[in-house]
Design a protein around this motif. Structure first.
Motif, PDB file in Angstrom:
ATOM      1  N   VAL A  50       0.639  -1.418   0.370  1.00  0.00           N
ATOM      2  CA  VAL A  50       0.090   0.124  -0.100  1.00  0.00           C
ATOM      3  C   VAL A  50       1.205   1.403  -0.027  1.00  0.00           C
ATOM      4  CG1 VAL A  50      -1.583   1.267   0.970  1.00  0.00           C
ATOM      5  CG2 VAL A  50      -2.031  -1.066   0.992  1.00  0.00           C
ATOM      6  N   LEU A  51       1.628   1.697   1.327  1.00  0.00           N
ATOM      7  CA  LEU A  51       2.820   2.464   1.200  1.00  0.00           C
ATOM      8  C   LEU A  51       3.799   2.741  -0.403  1.00  0.00           C
ATOM      9  CD1 LEU A  51       4.829   2.151   4.791  1.00  0.00           C
ATOM     10  CD2 LEU A  51       2.334   3.813   3.880  1.00  0.00           C
ATOM     11  N   ARG A  52       3.869   1.679  -1.273  1.00  0.00           N
ATOM     12  CA  ARG A  52       4.799   1.606  -2.125  1.00  0.00           C
ATOM     13  C   ARG A  52       3.470   2.425  -3.187  1.00  0.00           C
ATOM     14  NH1 ARG A  52       5.667  -2.901  -2.873  1.00  0.00           N
ATOM     15  NH2 ARG A  52       7.505  -2.976  -1.524  1.00  0.00           N
ATOM     16  N   ALA A  53       2.500   1.443  -3.149  1.00  0.00           N
ATOM     17  CA  ALA A  53       1.488   2.463  -4.363  1.00  0.00           C
ATOM     18  C   ALA A  53       1.184   3.448  -4.409  1.00  0.00           C
ATOM     19  CB  ALA A  53       0.516   1.508  -4.358  1.00  0.00           C
ATOM     20  N   ILE A  54       0.920   3.871  -3.134  1.00  0.00           N
ATOM     21  CA  ILE A  54       0.116   5.920  -2.825  1.00  0.00           C
ATOM     22  C   ILE A  54       1.866   6.759  -2.899  1.00  0.00           C
ATOM     23  CG2 ILE A  54       0.185   6.885  -0.646  1.00  0.00           C
ATOM     24  CD1 ILE A  54      -1.266   5.356   0.173  1.00  0.00           C
ATOM     25  N   GLY A  55       3.053   6.176  -2.747  1.00  0.00           N
ATOM     26  CA  GLY A  55       4.382   6.267  -2.939  1.00  0.00           C
ATOM     27  C   GLY A  55       4.752   7.016  -4.756  1.00  0.00           C
ATOM     28  N   ASN A  56       3.799   6.025  -5.115  1.00  0.00           N
ATOM     29  CA  ASN A  56       3.846   6.332  -6.264  1.00  0.00           C
ATOM     30  C   ASN A  56       3.222   7.389  -7.566  1.00  0.00           C
ATOM     31  OD1 ASN A  56       5.979   4.184  -7.240  1.00  0.00           O
ATOM     32  ND2 ASN A  56       4.314   2.477  -7.457  1.00  0.00           N
ATOM     33  N   ARG A  57       1.994   7.064  -6.720  1.00  0.00           N
ATOM     34  CA  ARG A  57       1.024   8.923  -6.297  1.00  0.00           C
ATOM     35  C   ARG A  57       1.715   9.894  -5.740  1.00  0.00           C
ATOM     36  NH1 ARG A  57      -3.549   6.475  -9.559  1.00  0.00           N
ATOM     37  NH2 ARG A  57      -3.421   4.446 -10.494  1.00  0.00           N
ATOM     38  N   LEU A  58       1.822   9.536  -4.932  1.00  0.00           N
ATOM     39  CA  LEU A  58       1.961  11.315  -4.143  1.00  0.00           C
ATOM     40  C   LEU A  58       2.672  12.089  -4.473  1.00  0.00           C
ATOM     41  CD1 LEU A  58       0.894  12.064  -1.480  1.00  0.00           C
ATOM     42  CD2 LEU A  58       3.751  11.190  -0.567  1.00  0.00           C
ATOM     43  N   PRO A  59       3.494  12.164  -5.711  1.00  0.00           N
ATOM     44  CA  PRO A  59       4.947  13.381  -6.080  1.00  0.00           C
ATOM     45  C   PRO A  59       3.531  13.714  -7.206  1.00  0.00           C
ATOM     46  CG  PRO A  59       5.860  11.410  -6.248  1.00  0.00           C
ATOM     47  CD  PRO A  59       4.427  11.284  -5.753  1.00  0.00           C
ATOM     48  N   VAL A  60       1.956  13.838  -7.897  1.00  0.00           N
ATOM     49  CA  VAL A  60       1.654  14.181  -8.423  1.00  0.00           C
ATOM     50  C   VAL A  60       0.732  14.951  -7.713  1.00  0.00           C
ATOM     51  CG1 VAL A  60      -0.449  13.696 -10.144  1.00  0.00           C
ATOM     52  CG2 VAL A  60       1.330  12.351 -10.519  1.00  0.00           C
ATOM     53  N   THR A  61      -0.037  14.734  -6.509  1.00  0.00           N
ATOM     54  CA  THR A  61      -0.774  15.341  -5.863  1.00  0.00           C
ATOM     55  C   THR A  61      -0.158  16.396  -5.256  1.00  0.00           C
ATOM     56  OG1 THR A  61      -2.569  13.458  -5.538  1.00  0.00           O
ATOM     57  CG2 THR A  61      -2.973  15.033  -3.881  1.00  0.00           C
ATOM     58  N   ILE A  62       0.986  15.883  -4.586  1.00  0.00           N
ATOM     59  CA  ILE A  62       1.798  16.320  -4.058  1.00  0.00           C
ATOM     60  C   ILE A  62       2.202  18.007  -4.787  1.00  0.00           C
ATOM     61  CG2 ILE A  62       3.743  16.906  -3.055  1.00  0.00           C
ATOM     62  CD1 ILE A  62       3.677  15.086  -1.213  1.00  0.00           C
ATOM     63  N   SER A  63       2.333  18.165  -6.099  1.00  0.00           N
ATOM     64  CA  SER A  63       2.435  19.095  -7.107  1.00  0.00           C
ATOM     65  C   SER A  63       1.670  20.086  -7.128  1.00  0.00           C
ATOM     66  CB  SER A  63       2.987  18.299  -8.733  1.00  0.00           C
ATOM     67  OG  SER A  63       4.765  17.526  -8.466  1.00  0.00           O
ATOM     68  N   LEU A  64       0.139  19.041  -7.304  1.00  0.00           N
ATOM     69  CA  LEU A  64      -0.821  20.340  -7.453  1.00  0.00           C
ATOM     70  C   LEU A  64      -1.696  21.248  -6.231  1.00  0.00           C
ATOM     71  CD1 LEU A  64      -3.383  17.813  -9.050  1.00  0.00           C
ATOM     72  CD2 LEU A  64      -2.385  19.325 -10.398  1.00  0.00           C
ATOM     73  N   ILE A 103      -4.005  23.524 -11.944  1.00  0.00           N
ATOM     74  CA  ILE A 103      -3.334  24.276 -11.372  1.00  0.00           C
ATOM     75  C   ILE A 103      -4.727  24.880 -11.501  1.00  0.00           C
ATOM     76  CG2 ILE A 103      -1.498  25.956 -10.161  1.00  0.00           C
ATOM     77  CD1 ILE A 103       0.609  23.756 -10.758  1.00  0.00           C
ATOM     78  N   LEU A 104      -4.615  25.692 -12.267  1.00  0.00           N
ATOM     79  CA  LEU A 104      -5.039  27.531 -12.770  1.00  0.00           C
ATOM     80  C   LEU A 104      -6.570  26.560 -11.994  1.00  0.00           C
ATOM     81  CD1 LEU A 104      -3.795  28.334 -16.343  1.00  0.00           C
ATOM     82  CD2 LEU A 104      -3.621  29.122 -13.408  1.00  0.00           C
ATOM     83  N   SER A 105      -6.885  25.368 -12.954  1.00  0.00           N
ATOM     84  CA  SER A 105      -8.342  25.294 -12.628  1.00  0.00           C
ATOM     85  C   SER A 105      -8.238  24.931 -10.534  1.00  0.00           C
ATOM     86  CB  SER A 105      -8.682  23.634 -12.729  1.00  0.00           C
ATOM     87  OG  SER A 105      -8.633  23.654 -14.432  1.00  0.00           O
TER      88      SER A 105
END
Length: 313
Positions: free
Chosen positions: A87-101, A184-186
């Protein structure tokens, strides 16, 4: 200040425990029969029962929760029931996208809202009316409509940015910037309008204070009065609104990530929630709550620094 921070951290830990318990309880109410979903409708009942027992689903919900909690405290959120992925690996792979936003939206909202709010509060007149109209429009227009217009204008008509897809910042900075700009604009449209309105009102209230008139009588430059005195005293209410806006952005990110095809936590939440993958859902809930707690803690610290009286409240 240390005692102030300790009280906020203790409250955050208590909130984390309560939300985790409520979330696990609510997720356990529906009889999803995970074993049947995994093995298929034609599987024998004894195989389904064995699969559910292997996942621990034959135990009472409260026992399951404390078993999950014991692992979560150690940093072990288990594996996905459906993909067997950590679970942590799956979230870690996607977390940078959401943090960027989230970081992009926070930066854009902070800079634009403070600039517009101070400008409107100081200049008044036509500028003030424009900011108020933008604030009303930002609240009234649905988020999906704003997103649709942004995509049609900047991606379809002008072709300045890609409509869907994501490029990691490690692969290409310019590619990453082009793929996160429209999302980000949205997300920022409504936030900028709301926070700018709050800043504008706070600035107007502070400008009416006696000490501001005293500073003007002493001959201090207007820009110095605004930057060093007015803005500091007017920023506390704006920070509170900004913190609440961040919480709302987490929900808006789900829609935006779906529209722009971003592999972030929002799209992940939708996919795993529909299947009832409790280990993944619980980890996502905890990460979301921790993010909210940290943002509120940061806002409280900033408000306490700006206004020492707030530390006692």
């Amino acid at each position: 200040m240390p005692g102030f921070i300790a009280r906020r951290v203790a409250a955050g830990v208590a909130l984390l425990f309560v939300i985790s318990l409520l979330s696990y309880t609510l997720l356990s109410i529906p009889d999803l029969d995970v074993g049947r979903q995994l093995l298929g409708q034609g599987a024998a009942q004894d195989l389904v029962d064995a699969r559910n027992a292997a996942l621990g689903l034959d135990r009472p919900a409260l026992v399951q929760y404390f078993g999950w909690l014991a692992g979560a405290v150690r940093g072990d959120f288990g594996t996905s029931w459906f993909t067997s992925e950590n679970v942590l690996r799956a979230i870690g792979n996607r977390l940078p996208v959401t943090i960027s936003l989230m970081l992009g939206v926070t930066l854009v909202t902070t800079v634009l809202s403070i600039g517009l709010g101070v400008w409107a509060g100081v200049r008044r007149g036509a500028v003030d009316k424009v900011v108020q109209v933008l604030a009303v429009a930002g609240y009234a227009l649905p988020g999906f409509l704003v997103t649709l217009v942004i995509v049609l204008v900047f991606a379809v008509r002008l072709g300045w940015f890609p409509a869907i897809g994501y490029v990691g910042i490690g692969e290409s900075f310019t590619g990453w910037l082009s793929t996160v700009t429209l999302p980000i604009l949205s997300l920022s449209a409504g936030s900028v309008a709301g926070v700018a309105q709050q800043v504008r009102g706070s600035v107007i209230d502070v400008l009416r204070q006696d000490y501001v008139r005293t500073l003007r009588a002493r001959g201090l430059p207007p820009w110095r009065i605004v930057l060093r005195h007015v803005l500091r005293n007017a920023s506390a209410p704006a920070l509170s609104v900004l913190g609440m806006q961040f919480v709302g952005l987490l929900g808006g990110a789900v829609l935006v990530e779906q529209i722009f095809g971003l592999p972030g936590l929002g799209s992940m939440t939708v996919g795993y929630t529909t299947r009832g993958d409790i280990p993944v859902i619980m980890a996502l809930v905890m990460f979301t709550v921790i993010g909210v707690i940290l943002i509120n803690l940061l806002v409280d610290i900033l408000i306490g620094w700006l206004n020492p009286k707030a530390r006692l409240s």
